[in-house]
Write a protein that holds these residues in place. Structure first.
Motif, PDB file in Angstrom:
ATOM      1  N   GLU A  35       0.778  -1.225   0.013  1.00 54.00           N
ATOM      2  CA  GLU A  35      -0.005   0.027   0.120  1.00 54.00           C
ATOM      3  C   GLU A  35       0.791   1.414  -0.089  1.00 54.00           C
ATOM      4  O   GLU A  35       0.619   2.322  -0.569  1.00 54.00           O
ATOM      5  N   GLU A  36       1.874   1.006   0.842  1.00 57.64           N
ATOM      6  CA  GLU A  36       2.887   2.273   0.777  1.00 57.64           C
ATOM      7  C   GLU A  36       3.514   2.587  -0.496  1.00 57.64           C
ATOM      8  O   GLU A  36       3.499   3.732  -0.854  1.00 57.64           O
TER       9      GLU A  36
ATOM     10  N   GLU B  29       1.861   8.824  -6.114  1.00 58.77           N
ATOM     11  CA  GLU B  29       2.228  10.029  -5.723  1.00 58.77           C
ATOM     12  C   GLU B  29       3.107  10.656  -6.784  1.00 58.77           C
ATOM     13  O   GLU B  29       3.302  11.651  -7.441  1.00 58.77           O
TER      14      GLU B  29
ATOM     15  N   ARG C 177       0.988   3.770  -2.950  1.00 53.95           N
ATOM     16  CA  ARG C 177       0.956   5.326  -2.484  1.00 53.95           C
ATOM     17  C   ARG C 177       1.982   6.326  -2.911  1.00 53.95           C
ATOM     18  O   ARG C 177       1.754   7.157  -3.769  1.00 53.95           O
TER      19      ARG C 177
END
Length: 618
Positions: free
Chosen positions: A410-411, A418, A414
């Motif tokens: 998930e990081e 971004e 993300r």
């Protein structure tokens, strides 16, 4: 003329007669009667069935019977059904795997419902083996005809196997109860005989009891039926032995002139213990005269009188009790019986104490076993707890790793989002700058500006605007840069369509292979299942599994075949609309790249001279 009229009438009558006979014999009627004979059983539901018309292609018309078991028991049914054809022929069939042997129906089971192919012989092909006169005319105009006139059945026998088993079980239970009661009665009679014989043995002298006790003990190991005869035989022998001993006593009394007699000691245990015959070593008439000498020593004639039994009885039936100096004193029969009962009570008490000690020891051993079992159970529980805790810890570690991995994904997602947003923003800003500075020049036909504007639309991910812009530049400005970019774009589209069609082809091949494999499995499984069920009933479970597995394969294989066909339908990339459109535009662009040169005569407007003009068509 009259003769001709007569011939005409005869011919018409003959034709009508043949028509009636043909309609009755050849049977082109679908009106079939069911003759339900009055033989319905309250345990069965029976109904008839038939195919409505004769099948000329397969030369068959089936009829059959449907039988349902209405009870909750197994029933054995023998039934025969027959088909009467319109030509008069009769075809018959009996239920059973082998015709006529009957069939066993389980509780609430129904046979004959599914079609006309049943290994239990619930159907018959009425057209099989019948003469041609029973079949419809193949050249006749009427096609929907029947060769069956009627169908009927006859119930031969119905046997309720469940009720039969219950009756047999009741008979067996009654017989077992009778045998048990008879055995109990024999045991009671044998116990009475044993008690009587034990009393008779106790009345014998000690030296005579050993043989009879051994025989009495051996009888207990015999069967209950043979014990009574053995007890009677032993009783007769004991009676004879008692008579002989009594005769010997009478003879000794007659021979002896002294009133004194030897004393026979007996162990007065209620169970009939050992009887020991002893002699006091003196035949004098006074017992008290020798008492002083007997008190000095317990051993007389090599016999230790201290070890002799407490109670005794002589040959004359007198009763004695051993005193403090091991001298026997005469007592009454009542005292003798009282002492004997007392000794028996002490012995019974001793036995009870022994049993109590044995029970206490068994209880102690059982408690020890229980404690050991409890300790072992706790040890096993501890081992299971440790294993469970280990598995729980391992599962928690795995879950933690999974959660950590998910959080990392998930990081990463993300961060990727971004970064993509940043890149998209930068590309958008760069595209706006390119459009601001190069769009006007591109519209005027500047090749470098056209390339920059195309790059700007690509950065903004506006493929449709990019394609429309390049087509506009090709059509209006004849831009070679736009043509080259479009050719690369449409070639990529065509290559993508080709790769998709190739993937369809590969999947179609795999589906086709699986279709063949499942078809082979279906044929092998169903063939094996049917053959094993018919010829090897002991392997019926495996045959059922093979049969239904083959059936499942048969159900799945058509879907795979359809999927394979659908995949192969998409393998021709030349028929794909996307490929056709891209190919058409690419061909048009390639034609524009070819330069055509032509010459034509022209008259100069200045000096009216004639010349040639060079024209290039792009």
């Amino acid at each position: 003329m009259e003769r001709n009229l007569y011939k005409t009438i005869v011919g018409i009558g003959h034709a009508l007669l043949m028509t009636v006979i043909g309609s009755n014999l050849l049977a082109q009627s679908a009106d079939v009667r069911y003759n339900n004979l009055p033989q319905q059983s309250s345990q069965l539901n029976i109904s008839l069935k038939h195919e409505q018309f004769y099948n000329a292609w397969f030369d068959k018309q089936n009829a059959g019977v449907i039988v349902s078991n209405r009870t909750n028991d197994r029933v054995f049914v023998k039934l025969r059904f027959s088909v009467t054809l319109t030509c008069g022929e009769v075809r018959s069939q009996s239920l059973g795997y082998l015709s006529g042997d009957g069939i066993v129906l389980e509780a609430r089971q129904t046979i004959g419902e599914a079609g006309y192919s049943d290994e239990k012989s619930t159907s018959i092909d009425a057209a099989f083996g019948v003469p041609a006169s029973c079949r419809p005319d193949p050249n006749g105009k009427e096609k929907n005809v029947s060769i069956i006139r009627s169908v009927n059945y006859q119930v031969i026998s119905v046997e309720n196997l469940g009720e039969k088993d219950r009756q047999q079980a009741a008979v067996r239970a009654k017989q077992e109860e009778a045998d048990r009661q008879s055995k109990l009665q024999l045991n009671r009679e044998n116990e009475v005989y044993r008690g009587e014989i034990q009393l008779m043995i106790d009345e014998l002298p000690g030296i005579e009891q050993g043989t009879f006790k051994s025989r009495l003990a051996s009888i207990a190991s015999q069967s209950v039926d043979s014990q009574k005869a053995a007890y009677l035989s032993l009783q007769r022998d004991l009676t004879e032995k008692s008579r002989r001993i009594a005769a010997e006593k009478a003879a000794r009394r007659n021979e002896s002139s002294s009133p004194s007699s030897s004393i026979t000691g007996s162990n007065s245990r209620s169970s009939g213990g050992i009887t020991v015959a002893t002699t006091n070593g003196a035949a004098s008439g006074s017992q008290t005269t020798n008492s002083s000498s007997t008190a000095k020593s317990n051993i007389v004639n090599g016999i230790d009188r201290s070890k002799l039994p407490e109670l005794g009885k002589d040959f004359d039936g007198n009763h004695y009790r051993k005193g403090v100096n091991n001298e026997y004193q005469k007592i009454s029969a009542q005292d003798y019986q009282a002492l004997k009962r007392e000794a028996a009570a002490k012995e019974a008490e001793a036995k009870q104490l022994a049993k109590q000690r044995a029970a206490d020891q068994a209880l102690a051993e059982w408690n020890k076993y229980q404690q050991e079992a409890e300790a072992k159970r706790k040890q096993q529980e501890e081992s299971v707890r440790q294993v469970t805790q280990g598995l729980t810890d391992m599962a928690m570690n795995i879950m933690n790793d999974v959660n950590a991995s998910r959080q990392r994904r998930e990081e990463d997602a993300r961060q990727t989002a971004e970064q993509k947003a940043i890149i998209d923003k930068a590309n958008n800003e760069k595209a706006n700058v390119l459009l601001k500075y190069y769009l006007e020049d591109a519209r005027s036909g500047n090749e470098q500006a056209i390339i920059k504007v195309a790059e700007a639309y690509r950065l903004k991910q506006q493929e449709e605007k990019r394609e429309n812009f390049l087509l506009e530049m090709v059509n209006k400005k004849y831009s070679s840069a736009a043509t080259t970019i479009l050719l690369v774009h449409y070639n990529d589209i065509m290559n993508g369509v080709k790769q998709e069609c190739k993937a369809y082809k590969q999947r179609g091949k795999r589906y086709a292979i699986w279709t063949g494999i499942l078809g082979i499995c279906a044929y092998a499984g169903m063939t094996y299942g049917l053959s094993e069920k018919n010829y090897a009933p002991e392997r019926e479970t495996g045959a059922e599994i093979a049969y239904w597995t083959g059936g499942a394969c048969m159900l799945v294989s058509p879907f795979l075949a359809i999927a394979s066909a659908c995949q192969f339908m998409g393998t021709n990339y030349r028929k794909q609309d996307k490929y056709i459109n891209a190919k058409h535009v690419a061909d048009q662009l390639e034609k524009r790249q070819k330069i055509k040169v032509s010459f034509s005569p022209v008259i100069s407007p200045w000096n009216s001279s004639l010349g040639l003009s060079l024209r290039m068509k792009i």
